[in-house]
Scaffold this motif. Structure first.
Motif, PDB file in Angstrom:
ATOM      1  N   UNK A   1       0.678  -1.217  -0.051  1.00 30.11           N
ATOM      2  CA  UNK A   1       0.109   0.072  -0.035  1.00 30.11           C
ATOM      3  C   UNK A   1       0.732   1.191  -0.147  1.00 30.11           C
ATOM      4  N   UNK A   2       0.221   2.327  -0.503  1.00 29.14           N
ATOM      5  CA  UNK A   2       1.048   3.632  -0.549  1.00 29.14           C
ATOM      6  C   UNK A   2       1.473   3.859   0.768  1.00 29.14           C
ATOM      7  N   UNK A   3       2.719   4.380   1.008  1.00 25.94           N
ATOM      8  CA  UNK A   3       3.147   4.905   2.334  1.00 25.94           C
ATOM      9  C   UNK A   3       2.676   6.124   2.757  1.00 25.94           C
ATOM     10  N   UNK A   4       2.292   6.380   4.024  1.00 23.44           N
ATOM     11  CA  UNK A   4       2.061   7.724   4.411  1.00 23.44           C
ATOM     12  C   UNK A   4       2.700   8.238   5.535  1.00 23.44           C
ATOM     13  N   UNK A   5       2.600   9.694   5.753  1.00 20.17           N
ATOM     14  CA  UNK A   5       3.401  10.131   6.964  1.00 20.17           C
ATOM     15  C   UNK A   5       2.932   9.450   8.345  1.00 20.17           C
ATOM     16  N   UNK A   6       3.843   9.370   9.291  1.00 19.83           N
ATOM     17  CA  UNK A   6       3.660   8.604  10.446  1.00 19.83           C
ATOM     18  C   UNK A   6       2.725   9.410  11.256  1.00 19.83           C
ATOM     19  N   UNK A   7       2.474  10.655  11.122  1.00 20.13           N
ATOM     20  CA  UNK A   7       1.678  11.644  12.058  1.00 20.13           C
ATOM     21  C   UNK A   7       0.294  11.476  11.484  1.00 20.13           C
ATOM     22  N   UNK A   8       0.090  10.827  10.196  1.00 23.42           N
ATOM     23  CA  UNK A   8      -1.408  10.970   9.590  1.00 23.42           C
ATOM     24  C   UNK A   8      -2.013   9.794  10.153  1.00 23.42           C
ATOM     25  N   UNK A   9      -3.189  10.146  10.607  1.00 21.53           N
ATOM     26  CA  UNK A   9      -4.239   9.273  11.205  1.00 21.53           C
ATOM     27  C   UNK A   9      -5.542   9.097  10.511  1.00 21.53           C
ATOM     28  N   UNK A  10      -6.145   8.017  10.757  1.00 17.15           N
ATOM     29  CA  UNK A  10      -7.529   7.653   9.990  1.00 17.15           C
ATOM     30  C   UNK A  10      -7.479   7.584   8.319  1.00 17.15           C
ATOM     31  N   UNK A  11      -6.201   6.960   8.039  1.00 21.91           N
ATOM     32  CA  UNK A  11      -6.145   6.860   6.677  1.00 21.91           C
ATOM     33  C   UNK A  11      -6.180   5.339   6.011  1.00 21.91           C
TER      34      UNK A  11
END
Length: 249
Positions: A95-105
């Protein structure tokens, strides 16, 4: 007894004078009405340009955003293409990596690739076309606005095409078995997405140049503030691949 005949000449002179006064009054009234009408349309043109500037500023923001995230998108596509090309069957979900601080993604991160989806709105342009204001604007000015909005329409269509394609790669986000057909499909979709991203990038640059040529006043818009906010948001979401991009208007 001498008979005095009427002298109509004086009467006609008086009558002609009265008619002249009436005609002159009508002409003055018409000229005043025309002047008022000219001033009214001049104000309509100014207000329309202000509204178009605000609407165009949004599209400049969207075009700039693609410059900001371009390295993220390019690197992600290159990584997926390399992995699919070298795959021999078993596939580890990516899956596409997202920033560690992102929630509810959960929904967003389920995709293996995702681009910003923006409206490239032209509501003000459409309303102005139906309102007759362009009949009171210089033809060259209208043509320049038309060119910008045609570019925005093309960008909207390409952006829509992207968002119809990348959900078809959802299976790459999960552990699965890739056969030859699945690999071929994935590579074809990734290649198409790479081309679409490049198209938006290039046409976005052209849009910005065409907007600059219009010489619009963006000082009364929130373009700079919103661009800074977009950069912060994308960096939170995508990470350090996000690059600054400045637009000098």
């Amino acid at each position: 007894m001498p008979i005095k005949l009427p002298r109509p000449l004086n009467g006609w002179r008086v009558f002609a004078g009265e008619v002249g006064v009436i005609v002159l009054g009508v002409l003055i009234a018409l000229a005043a009405q025309q002047a008022v009408e000219t001033l009214r349309w001049r104000e309509e043109v100014r207000l329309t340009e202000d509204a178009l500037t605000i609407e165009i500023a949004d599209s400049v923001l969207h075009a700039s955003e693609r410059q900001i995230v371009n390295r993220c998108l390019g690197d992600r596509l290159a990584d997926l293409i390399a992995k699919v090309s070298s795959n021999k069957g078993p596939w580890n979900g990516d899956p596409m990596p997202v920033g560690k601080s992102v929630t509810a993604v959960t929904i967003v991160s389920a995709f293996s690739y995702r681009t910003p989806n923006r409206p490239w709105s032209d509501n003000v342009w459409e309303a102005a076309q139906n309102g007759g204001v362009f009949n009171h604007m210089r033809r060259e000015r209208v043509a320049a606005f038309s060119k910008v909005y045609a570019r925005m329409e093309g960008l909207r269509k390409v952006n829509e095409s992207e968002h119809q394609l990348f959900p078809q790669l959802l299976y790459l986000s999960f552990d699965t078995q890739l056969d030859a057909a699945a690999r071929q499909q994935a590579l074809a979709l990734l290649g198409r997405l790479d081309w679409l991203n490049g198209t938006i990038l290039l046409d976005g640059e052209r849009l910005i140049d065409e907007v600059k040529a219009l010489g619009l006043d963006f000082s009364r818009t929130s373009l700079k503030r919103e661009m800074a906010q977009v950069e912060r948001t994308q960096r939170t979401f995508r990470g350090t691949c996000v690059q600054p991009f400045k637009v000098q208007m």
